[in-house]
Design a protein around this motif. Structure first.
Motif, mmCIF file in Angstrom:
data_model
loop_
_atom_site.group_PDB
_atom_site.id
_atom_site.type_symbol
_atom_site.label_atom_id
_atom_site.label_comp_id
_atom_site.label_asym_id
_atom_site.label_seq_id
_atom_site.Cartn_x
_atom_site.Cartn_y
_atom_site.Cartn_z
ATOM 1 N N GLN A 93 68.792 16.997 7.533
ATOM 2 C CA GLN A 93 67.851 18.000 8.022
ATOM 3 C C GLN A 93 66.687 17.345 8.744
ATOM 4 O OE1 GLN A 93 69.842 21.050 7.845
ATOM 5 N NE2 GLN A 93 67.675 21.431 8.230
ATOM 6 N N PHE B 219 65.162 18.148 12.479
ATOM 7 C CA PHE B 219 63.754 18.412 12.784
ATOM 8 C C PHE B 219 63.205 17.394 13.769
ATOM 9 C CE2 PHE B 219 63.525 20.800 8.616
ATOM 10 C CZ PHE B 219 63.400 22.030 9.234
ATOM 11 N N LYS B 220 63.699 16.178 13.665
ATOM 12 C CA LYS B 220 63.235 15.152 14.591
ATOM 13 C C LYS B 220 63.586 15.536 16.031
ATOM 14 C CE LYS B 220 63.265 10.799 13.232
ATOM 15 N NZ LYS B 220 63.662 9.407 12.947
ATOM 16 N N LEU C 94 63.849 18.468 17.094
ATOM 17 C CA LEU C 94 63.001 19.612 17.459
ATOM 18 C C LEU C 94 61.540 19.220 17.633
ATOM 19 C CD1 LEU C 94 64.399 22.263 14.945
ATOM 20 C CD2 LEU C 94 64.870 22.127 17.386
ATOM 21 N N ALA C 95 61.194 18.027 17.207
ATOM 22 C CA ALA C 95 59.781 17.643 17.136
ATOM 23 C C ALA C 95 59.266 17.119 18.468
ATOM 24 C CB ALA C 95 59.584 16.616 16.021
ATOM 25 N N HIS C 96 59.483 17.878 19.509
ATOM 26 C CA HIS C 96 59.034 17.444 20.827
ATOM 27 C C HIS C 96 58.833 18.671 21.708
ATOM 28 C CE1 HIS C 96 58.964 15.667 24.756
ATOM 29 N NE2 HIS C 96 58.839 14.481 24.210
ATOM 30 N N PRO C 97 57.643 18.797 22.300
ATOM 31 C CA PRO C 97 57.331 20.017 23.047
ATOM 32 C C PRO C 97 58.309 20.305 24.182
ATOM 33 C CG PRO C 97 55.632 18.332 23.356
ATOM 34 C CD PRO C 97 56.513 17.872 22.248
ATOM 35 N N LEU D 73 61.564 21.496 22.747
ATOM 36 C CA LEU D 73 61.421 22.868 22.261
ATOM 37 C C LEU D 73 61.477 23.847 23.421
ATOM 38 C CD1 LEU D 73 58.681 22.900 19.469
ATOM 39 C CD2 LEU D 73 61.118 23.367 19.258
ATOM 40 N N GLN D 74 60.826 23.477 24.507
ATOM 41 C CA GLN D 74 60.804 24.378 25.655
ATOM 42 C C GLN D 74 62.202 24.513 26.254
ATOM 43 O OE1 GLN D 74 57.771 23.372 28.498
ATOM 44 N NE2 GLN D 74 57.903 25.369 29.525
ATOM 45 N N ASP E 107 64.012 26.814 24.141
ATOM 46 C CA ASP E 107 63.516 28.166 24.382
ATOM 47 C C ASP E 107 64.201 28.766 25.606
ATOM 48 O OD1 ASP E 107 62.040 30.418 23.919
ATOM 49 O OD2 ASP E 107 60.205 29.663 24.836
ATOM 50 N N PRO F 2 68.032 31.560 14.426
ATOM 51 C CA PRO F 2 67.046 31.949 13.417
ATOM 52 C C PRO F 2 65.905 30.941 13.314
ATOM 53 C CG PRO F 2 69.272 32.151 12.544
ATOM 54 C CD PRO F 2 69.395 31.453 13.861
ATOM 55 N N LEU F 3 66.245 29.686 13.389
ATOM 56 C CA LEU F 3 65.224 28.642 13.336
ATOM 57 C C LEU F 3 64.286 28.751 14.531
ATOM 58 C CD1 LEU F 3 64.554 26.349 11.460
ATOM 59 C CD2 LEU F 3 66.020 24.853 12.794
ATOM 60 N N ILE G 204 61.804 31.554 14.229
ATOM 61 C CA ILE G 204 60.656 31.218 13.388
ATOM 62 C C ILE G 204 59.697 30.324 14.151
ATOM 63 C CG2 ILE G 204 59.948 29.908 11.357
ATOM 64 C CD1 ILE G 204 62.365 30.969 9.908
ATOM 65 N N ALA G 205 60.262 29.371 14.875
ATOM 66 C CA ALA G 205 59.413 28.394 15.545
ATOM 67 C C ALA G 205 58.739 28.972 16.787
ATOM 68 C CB ALA G 205 60.237 27.170 15.932
ATOM 69 N N LEU G 206 59.473 29.747 17.555
ATOM 70 C CA LEU G 206 58.987 30.166 18.872
ATOM 71 C C LEU G 206 58.726 31.661 18.969
ATOM 72 C CD1 LEU G 206 61.545 28.051 20.922
ATOM 73 C CD2 LEU G 206 59.226 27.402 20.294
#
Lengths: 114, 114
Positions: free
Chosen positions: A7, A11-12, A14-17, A20-21, A24, A81-82, A85-87
């Motif tokens: 896990q 997350f690692k 996902l840990a970058h803007p 993430l974009q 998105d 789903p993740l 929550i995040a975005l």
DNA sequence: ATACTATATTCAATATTAGGAATATGGAAT
DNA sequence: ATTCCATATTCCTAATATTGAATATAGTAT
């Protein structure tokens, strides 16, 4: 690799803007790299690198379509789903409804089709 | 800091197996550091470092209770859904029902109470 | 074949993180 | 006041990540 480490890897990724974009964008459907280039306003090589990270993490995959390479979420059911929550929830108004890119390079194609 | 950067920061804090395991403990309720020491089987200083990271990220906070420092989730409503997706649902069987630590240092206290 | 275009990879400089060892702090007990 | 104990912080090095610049590849069109 135990569950926590697994896990943590997710997350690692996902840990970058920028990543993430990208996610998105992709949660709205498959998109080509040039599209992301236009949306993110980053150089193509940079986006390609972040895509590679996401691909290595098993979050996205790509398929070639003509000149373009389209990226998409490997497992939307697990990831959406993740991302919600995040975005936040997906709003209709924010969707890119075109299957084609809207970036400068691709826009001409869309226009030509109308 | 835009939304993506903010969320990326959150994921960065989650992107570590030990920190995830700490959060997995804390989602069951507040626990003291010595408890985590016993569960994680890591040195105390190391756990303290990870707790500091989590505190800096605004995910946990601590309160002192006698000799011990108890850590707890700052915003369980926001974090629990994310942890459920990441770590699976909380099972009753897996809960640490003692309010006291069960680590070697604390067990004596519990036994003495019976 | 040549040239172009979309995308991918490599390289290198820099920044960040991981995790151990040693040490500090601050409250409680004596 | 001193000692003890739980916890915190600092310091250091190895490993890893970030990101830009340059270059490679592979498919398409001419």
């Amino acid at each position: 690799m135990n569950d926590y480490a697994e896990q943590a890897q997710l997350f690692k990724a996902l840990a970058h803007p920028v990543r993430l974009q990208i996610l998105d964008i992709l949660r709205r459907g498959a998109e080509c790299v040039c599209h992301m280039e236009a949306v993110l306003k980053k150089r193509q090589a940079y986006i390609s690198q972040q895509l590679m990270t996401l691909r290595d993490a098993g979050l996205v995959d790509s398929r070639k379509d003509g000149l373009n390479v389209f990226y998409f979420l490997v497992d939307p059911d697990a990831l959406l789903p993740l991302l919600e929550i995040a975005l936040g929830p997906l709003e209709d108004a924010s969707r890119h409804q075109l299957r084609e890119c809207v970036c400068p390079h691709c826009e001409a194609v869309v226009v030509a089709q109308n």
